[in-house]
Structure formats: C-alpha cells, structure tokens
Design an enzyme around this catalytic site. Structure first.
Site, PDB file in Angstrom:
ATOM      1  N   SER B  16       9.265  63.967  69.294  1.00 21.12           N
ATOM      2  CA  SER B  16      10.384  64.310  69.831  1.00 21.12           C
ATOM      3  C   SER B  16      10.570  65.425  70.786  1.00 21.12           C
ATOM      4  CB  SER B  16      11.219  64.442  68.609  1.00 21.12           C
ATOM      5  OG  SER B  16      11.324  63.249  67.540  1.00 21.12           O
ATOM      6  N   ARG B  39      15.796  72.392  69.650  1.00 21.84           N
ATOM      7  CA  ARG B  39      16.135  71.779  68.199  1.00 21.84           C
ATOM      8  C   ARG B  39      17.355  71.388  68.242  1.00 21.84           C
ATOM      9  NH1 ARG B  39      13.305  71.803  62.976  1.00 21.84           N
ATOM     10  NH2 ARG B  39      11.025  72.766  63.595  1.00 21.84           N
ATOM     11  N   HIS B  42      17.435  68.210  69.862  1.00 21.16           N
ATOM     12  CA  HIS B  42      16.885  67.359  69.076  1.00 21.16           C
ATOM     13  C   HIS B  42      18.045  66.526  67.768  1.00 21.16           C
ATOM     14  CE1 HIS B  42      14.151  66.600  65.208  1.00 21.16           C
ATOM     15  NE2 HIS B  42      13.786  65.688  65.825  1.00 21.16           N
TER      16      HIS B  42
END
Lengths: 209, 209
Positions: B16, B39, B42
C-alpha cells in the site's frame, strides 16, 4: 474576536443534507437508497462519492426491514461499531465487533490470515439474518465471501462492503458485487472506510433525518 | 472457488505504502511530514488527498516529540479515540474523548452549542502540552479556537484539525490555519474525518511503518 458559526446540530444536518441534494446526482436511486447515499456522502465530505456507490436492487429495503426485525450488526472494526448511533437503532439491535476477542490472534496464525479475517469466524453464531458492515479490511470481505461459498454457512440478511485502500479493497468489493450472495451495497474502487459504513447503517436504522 | 488474496498484514502495508509513494506528489514534504501524509492517504484510499494536506512548519517534529514525552491525545469523537493503535504509542499515552461524559448534554444546553463543542470544556485540565485530534465536528474546532483566544487557556502542543463535511468544516480549518495558535495540520475543504485523523496520530506515534 470569537469565531461565529452554526451551533445548532439539527440545523447543521439540515443544511448539509440540502447541500448534498443540490449538488449530487441522486436520480438513479430509490427513495430508500437515496437516504443511504446522502448520509454516505455526508460522512465522506465528498459529493463525487455518489459515482462509486452501488446498491443491489433489494439491498436498502431488505436491510431496513432486517434492522426493524432486530437484526444484529456485525462490524469488522471498532471504528465501525463505535460510530453507529445507538439512539437511531429501531430495537436496540446488538452490535458486535469480534476483532479484539482474545482468541483472534491465535486463530489468525492458524488460518494464516489477518486478525480482521480471523475475527469473522467468531461471527458464525450471529450471522443468520444479520447486517454485515465491513468498513476497513479487504481481507475480512474476502474471507466472508469464502465463508459464504459453503452452503452450510449461515446467511446474513445484507452486506455493506466498504473496505478502503490500495491492496484488495477494489478487488474484494468487485468480488462481492459479482457473487452477490445476499443483497449488498458497495463503494467501488479504493474509496471506503468506517465513516461511510457507519453512515449507511445510521441511514438504514431510521427514516428520520 | 475460494478467492485468493494477500493475507499478510505487513505485506499489505508495504504494498500500500509503495503504491502511494509511486502515485502521490510528496516532494514538498519533510521526511516526517511525508510519513504522516502517506498514512493519511492510506486511510482515505485517495492519492489526491495530498493536495489538501497542510502542515505548519514545525507541526510534525513538535507532535512527534510531544508524544515521545508522554503527551495525552484529546479526541473529539470515539471513532478517533478507538481508532488509534495503542501498540504504536511511544509511552502508553493517555487517550481522552469526553463526548460521552454525563455532564456534556447539560453543558451543551447551557452553552447553546453542540455536544461536540461542549465536550472540549472538559479537556481543560489535560490540554497543556497535549495533542488535539479533531476528526469529526467543525463546531469542536471552532470552539477550540475560541477557547485559545483566552491567553489563560492551557496550550496544546499541536492540533490536528480534520473535521469533515458541508457546514463549517472548510471554514473552521481555514480559521485554524490563519490563527495557528500552536503547530497544526489540516486537510483543507470538505474532506476530513476520523480515519485520516487517526492515521496522522498513528504516523506520529512511531517512525516504524
């Protein structure tokens, strides 16, 4: 100088939903689906989300009726189970997230899978007629589909399939959409997450806006 | 036929983050900011989010140091407080969400404001040096800014301002960005929410990916 802003929660909802209905292309939805889509857009802060939302034909009506009849809500993550507005639920429906169960880490190792997927094994006694809400882990949705390939596995009433991200999210949701083991709702592609999953449940829980 | 998919959680994270770094324009960030932005992207499942993320110059370094020093994390919603990965926190930092406190409904009525805003009044004894994580309510962020206009109000170390939605979200984040009472991070516009707020905390909590 203090900031001046709208402080009335009910008025904030009204204005938000009015903006969404003015900006989003909602014409393809039934009235029940429209309410779900509006809340999902609201949670995402993104009108464009509408292009990615898909409902199987009987999803909204089936899920609404199941909740009215007391269906439990099975959630893949605590951000989902904690986000559901208890006061909107029609009959104090049980909400279950098994991810933190102490059996899960060992189960995950034994299954050679993630904890999110392993946690679903603990759903089995609660799955018949339940609403499944997957708002985080693609592995949970894939594992659910594999569980449901066994005709002996209890059938949920409906599945909200909204895992998010870059590995397996789009693929697991397409797999759900192709299989449609029960009525379902997905957000296609990478978008998804706990907030829009919770929003779908909160919309299905009550016709009140 | 059972679905075949990546079942290794660590490998899912690696793939990812690799995809995000290949697709997102991250060049304007410091290394610390980049980890936070990756993040957040994500959690949102959306590479384009990067265009909306803003860090004040010392935000990432300040927030990271504060967490290392034991700063509590003050959250406006349980979806934020429940989403934080406890195991990543450097020193078992306290996590506080006061929204469910029994005093809050009366306080909200007395303040003529939302429960989300009223709940911040209960933060005062914990605010000095804390990390504030607002991932839901624009009214909470506006009220925080008004509280901080009083020089006697304790100062948090840093503010993550990511409320989401159609009424007040964009405005409250712009107000934070203009005032910058302490180092801060925002997602400009309507986008925001608990997932990207949690992701920012999880990134700041540990340099490990």
């Amino acid at each position: 100088m203090p900031h001046v802003y709208e402080r009335d929660g009910a008025e904030i909802y009204r204005q938000s939903f009015r903006t969404i209905r003015a900006e989003a292309e909602l014409g393809r939805f039934s009235p029940e689906e429209e309410r779900v889509a509006v809340r999902m857009i609201h949670a995402a802060g993104m009108v464009d989300l509408v292009r990615h939302i898909r409902f199987s034909p009987s999803f909204a009506v089936t899920a609404f009726a199941a909740l009215e009849a007391g269906a439990p809500i099975l959630c893949d993550a605590r951000m989902v189970s904690e986000g559901i507005t208890r006061a909107r639920l029609p009959v104090d429906n049980p909400i279950l997230c098994t991810l933190g169960d102490p059996q899960v880490p060992d189960l995950a190792r034994a299954m050679n899978n993630t904890r999110s997927a392993a946690a679903l094994e603990l759903w089995r006694p609660h799955m018949e007629g339940a609403i499944v809400a997957i708002g985080n882990a693609p592995t949970a949705l894939f594992h659910l589909l594999n569980m449901l390939e066994d005709p002996a596995c209890p059938r949920p009433a409906a599945i909200i399939g909204c895992p998010v991200g870059f590995v397996g999210a789009a693929e697991s949701k397409e797999a759900l959409w192709e299989a449609q083991p029960v009525p379902c709702c997905i957000v296609e592609g990478r978008l998804g997450g706990s907030a829009m999953t919770v929003a779908a449940i909160n919309a299905l829980a009550s016709a009140a806006e």
